[in-house]
Design a protein around this motif. Sequence first.
Motif, PDB file in Angstrom:
ATOM      1  N   VAL A 296      -4.182  -8.430  -1.116  1.00  0.00           N
ATOM      2  CA  VAL A 296      -3.132  -8.171  -0.136  1.00  0.00           C
ATOM      3  C   VAL A 296      -2.889  -9.458   0.640  1.00  0.00           C
ATOM      4  CG1 VAL A 296      -3.580  -5.705   0.154  1.00  0.00           C
ATOM      5  CG2 VAL A 296      -4.790  -7.335   1.596  1.00  0.00           C
ATOM      6  N   PHE A 297      -1.721  -9.539   1.261  1.00  0.00           N
ATOM      7  CA  PHE A 297      -1.398 -10.682   2.105  1.00  0.00           C
ATOM      8  C   PHE A 297      -1.392 -10.210   3.553  1.00  0.00           C
ATOM      9  CE2 PHE A 297       0.208 -11.895  -1.993  1.00  0.00           C
ATOM     10  CZ  PHE A 297      -0.126 -13.235  -2.070  1.00  0.00           C
ATOM     11  N   ILE A 298      -2.155 -10.904   4.400  1.00  0.00           N
ATOM     12  CA  ILE A 298      -2.288 -10.546   5.802  1.00  0.00           C
ATOM     13  C   ILE A 298      -1.624 -11.626   6.642  1.00  0.00           C
ATOM     14  CG2 ILE A 298      -3.907 -10.143   7.690  1.00  0.00           C
ATOM     15  CD1 ILE A 298      -5.916  -9.169   5.571  1.00  0.00           C
ATOM     16  N   LYS A 299      -0.694 -11.196   7.539  1.00  0.00           N
ATOM     17  CA  LYS A 299      -0.049 -12.146   8.439  1.00  0.00           C
ATOM     18  C   LYS A 299      -1.081 -12.654   9.438  1.00  0.00           C
ATOM     19  CE  LYS A 299       3.246  -9.170   9.541  1.00  0.00           C
ATOM     20  NZ  LYS A 299       4.390  -8.564  10.234  1.00  0.00           N
ATOM     21  N   SER A 300      -1.190 -13.956   9.513  1.00  0.00           N
ATOM     22  CA  SER A 300      -2.106 -14.563  10.472  1.00  0.00           C
ATOM     23  C   SER A 300      -1.496 -15.871  10.945  1.00  0.00           C
ATOM     24  CB  SER A 300      -3.468 -14.818   9.828  1.00  0.00           C
ATOM     25  OG  SER A 300      -4.361 -15.372  10.773  1.00  0.00           O
ATOM     26  N   GLY A 301      -1.333 -16.009  12.258  1.00  0.00           N
ATOM     27  CA  GLY A 301      -0.675 -17.200  12.783  1.00  0.00           C
ATOM     28  C   GLY A 301       0.769 -17.237  12.301  1.00  0.00           C
ATOM     29  N   TYR A 302       1.186 -18.379  11.723  1.00  0.00           N
ATOM     30  CA  TYR A 302       2.559 -18.517  11.241  1.00  0.00           C
ATOM     31  C   TYR A 302       2.667 -18.310   9.737  1.00  0.00           C
ATOM     32  CZ  TYR A 302       3.535 -20.350  15.852  1.00  0.00           C
ATOM     33  OH  TYR A 302       3.683 -20.480  17.206  1.00  0.00           O
ATOM     34  N   GLY A 303       1.587 -17.949   9.109  1.00  0.00           N
ATOM     35  CA  GLY A 303       1.621 -17.773   7.668  1.00  0.00           C
ATOM     36  C   GLY A 303       0.982 -16.477   7.239  1.00  0.00           C
ATOM     37  N   GLN A 304       0.685 -16.419   5.953  1.00  0.00           N
ATOM     38  CA  GLN A 304       0.013 -15.263   5.387  1.00  0.00           C
ATOM     39  C   GLN A 304      -1.210 -15.741   4.621  1.00  0.00           C
ATOM     40  OE1 GLN A 304       2.398 -12.553   3.190  1.00  0.00           O
ATOM     41  NE2 GLN A 304       3.849 -12.241   4.838  1.00  0.00           N
ATOM     42  N   VAL A 305      -2.251 -14.938   4.686  1.00  0.00           N
ATOM     43  CA  VAL A 305      -3.494 -15.258   3.997  1.00  0.00           C
ATOM     44  C   VAL A 305      -3.676 -14.237   2.874  1.00  0.00           C
ATOM     45  CG1 VAL A 305      -6.002 -15.502   4.254  1.00  0.00           C
ATOM     46  CG2 VAL A 305      -4.482 -16.131   6.147  1.00  0.00           C
ATOM     47  N   ARG A 306      -3.922 -14.732   1.671  1.00  0.00           N
ATOM     48  CA  ARG A 306      -4.186 -13.842   0.540  1.00  0.00           C
ATOM     49  C   ARG A 306      -5.657 -13.442   0.579  1.00  0.00           C
ATOM     50  NH1 ARG A 306      -2.348 -14.773  -5.628  1.00  0.00           N
ATOM     51  NH2 ARG A 306      -3.099 -12.780  -6.412  1.00  0.00           N
TER      52      ARG A 306
ATOM     53  N   SER B 217      -0.601   0.952  12.404  1.00  0.00           N
ATOM     54  CA  SER B 217       0.189   1.605  11.352  1.00  0.00           C
ATOM     55  C   SER B 217       0.595   0.610  10.268  1.00  0.00           C
ATOM     56  CB  SER B 217       1.408   2.319  11.930  1.00  0.00           C
ATOM     57  OG  SER B 217       2.200   1.436  12.674  1.00  0.00           O
ATOM     58  N   GLU B 218       0.882  -0.633  10.630  1.00  0.00           N
ATOM     59  CA  GLU B 218       1.177  -1.654   9.612  1.00  0.00           C
ATOM     60  C   GLU B 218      -0.057  -1.937   8.761  1.00  0.00           C
ATOM     61  OE1 GLU B 218       4.556  -4.449  11.732  1.00  0.00           O
ATOM     62  OE2 GLU B 218       2.478  -4.695  12.358  1.00  0.00           O
ATOM     63  N   THR B 219      -1.214  -1.939   9.392  1.00  0.00           N
ATOM     64  CA  THR B 219      -2.471  -2.163   8.656  1.00  0.00           C
ATOM     65  C   THR B 219      -2.721  -1.015   7.691  1.00  0.00           C
ATOM     66  OG1 THR B 219      -3.390  -3.407  10.497  1.00  0.00           O
ATOM     67  CG2 THR B 219      -4.956  -2.527   8.906  1.00  0.00           C
ATOM     68  N   GLU B 220      -2.516   0.216   8.161  1.00  0.00           N
ATOM     69  CA  GLU B 220      -2.718   1.374   7.284  1.00  0.00           C
ATOM     70  C   GLU B 220      -1.769   1.330   6.089  1.00  0.00           C
ATOM     71  OE1 GLU B 220      -2.299   4.664   9.976  1.00  0.00           O
ATOM     72  OE2 GLU B 220      -4.407   4.569  10.572  1.00  0.00           O
ATOM     73  N   ALA B 221      -0.551   0.854   6.302  1.00  0.00           N
ATOM     74  CA  ALA B 221       0.418   0.747   5.207  1.00  0.00           C
ATOM     75  C   ALA B 221       0.027  -0.379   4.241  1.00  0.00           C
ATOM     76  CB  ALA B 221       1.813   0.516   5.756  1.00  0.00           C
ATOM     77  N   LEU B 222      -0.563  -1.424   4.780  1.00  0.00           N
ATOM     78  CA  LEU B 222      -0.950  -2.586   3.977  1.00  0.00           C
ATOM     79  C   LEU B 222      -2.148  -2.277   3.068  1.00  0.00           C
ATOM     80  CD1 LEU B 222      -0.848  -5.742   3.470  1.00  0.00           C
ATOM     81  CD2 LEU B 222      -2.472  -5.933   5.354  1.00  0.00           C
ATOM     82  N   LEU B 223      -3.118  -1.566   3.618  1.00  0.00           N
ATOM     83  CA  LEU B 223      -4.351  -1.286   2.875  1.00  0.00           C
ATOM     84  C   LEU B 223      -4.226   0.022   2.121  1.00  0.00           C
ATOM     85  CD1 LEU B 223      -6.943  -2.303   5.590  1.00  0.00           C
ATOM     86  CD2 LEU B 223      -6.189  -3.640   3.633  1.00  0.00           C
ATOM     87  N   PRO B 224      -4.816   0.089   0.934  1.00  0.00           N
ATOM     88  CA  PRO B 224      -4.755   1.341   0.188  1.00  0.00           C
ATOM     89  C   PRO B 224      -5.598   2.412   0.883  1.00  0.00           C
ATOM     90  CG  PRO B 224      -6.164  -0.236  -0.939  1.00  0.00           C
ATOM     91  CD  PRO B 224      -5.529  -0.954   0.216  1.00  0.00           C
ATOM     92  N   ALA B 225      -5.121   3.627   0.818  1.00  0.00           N
ATOM     93  CA  ALA B 225      -5.887   4.753   1.373  1.00  0.00           C
ATOM     94  C   ALA B 225      -7.123   4.972   0.533  1.00  0.00           C
ATOM     95  CB  ALA B 225      -5.033   6.015   1.398  1.00  0.00           C
ATOM     96  N   ALA B 226      -8.213   5.289   1.202  1.00  0.00           N
ATOM     97  CA  ALA B 226      -9.456   5.490   0.455  1.00  0.00           C
ATOM     98  C   ALA B 226      -9.769   6.938   0.272  1.00  0.00           C
ATOM     99  CB  ALA B 226     -10.609   4.797   1.158  1.00  0.00           C
TER     100      ALA B 226
END
Length: 191
Positions: free
Chosen positions: A140-150, A182-191
């Motif tokens: 997944v790509f996580i927004k951090s600072g001005y970019g995204q981290v894979r 809610s954005e985090t929950e949408a980003l990560l797969p439900a377990a």
Amino acid sequence: MRNIEINAVIVDDSSQARKLLRMMLTELAPDVIIKGEAANVSDAVALIQQVLPDVVFLDIEMPGKSGLQLVDELSRTVVPYEVIFTTAYNEYALKAFRLSAIDYLLKPFSLPRFLKACNKAHEQAGLKKNIYRQTLPADVFIKSGYGQVRVSLDDILYAESNGNYMQFVLTDKKIVSRLTMSETEALLPAA
């Protein structure tokens, strides 16, 4: 019992209750692997976040915070696990099930009730693991600072809300992001 192993944590302030539960799991449900024990909520939070168990056997009445408070507190993080309450108090059953407990064992509980609860834990863990394997993206790509981290999903231990930020705890580092829960929950797969 079954060929799928599930990881468990035992949380109870009574050392005798932990010992009895450990013995019952070892003898009657050897496919439930005990990954740790805690005698209070503070230790339990750290243990659960470290071990990421499939199921937590949880007492309710403990000094300081209760088992119900533990479940409520951890529901704000992305740590999926099942809860089987093991308690001497029947008055908390409704609240426990509202917090999504899969079973509520009233002490002293019978062997058939204990085995039924273990079966429920296996069913839920098996369903989650199968669904998780079938639909899981690798990264997944996580927004951090001005970019995204894979980030590889396998590296994410848990995520927690920290004010206006989300903190992702990985196996080797932490990432802070301005994502909402809610954005985090949408980003990560439900377990």
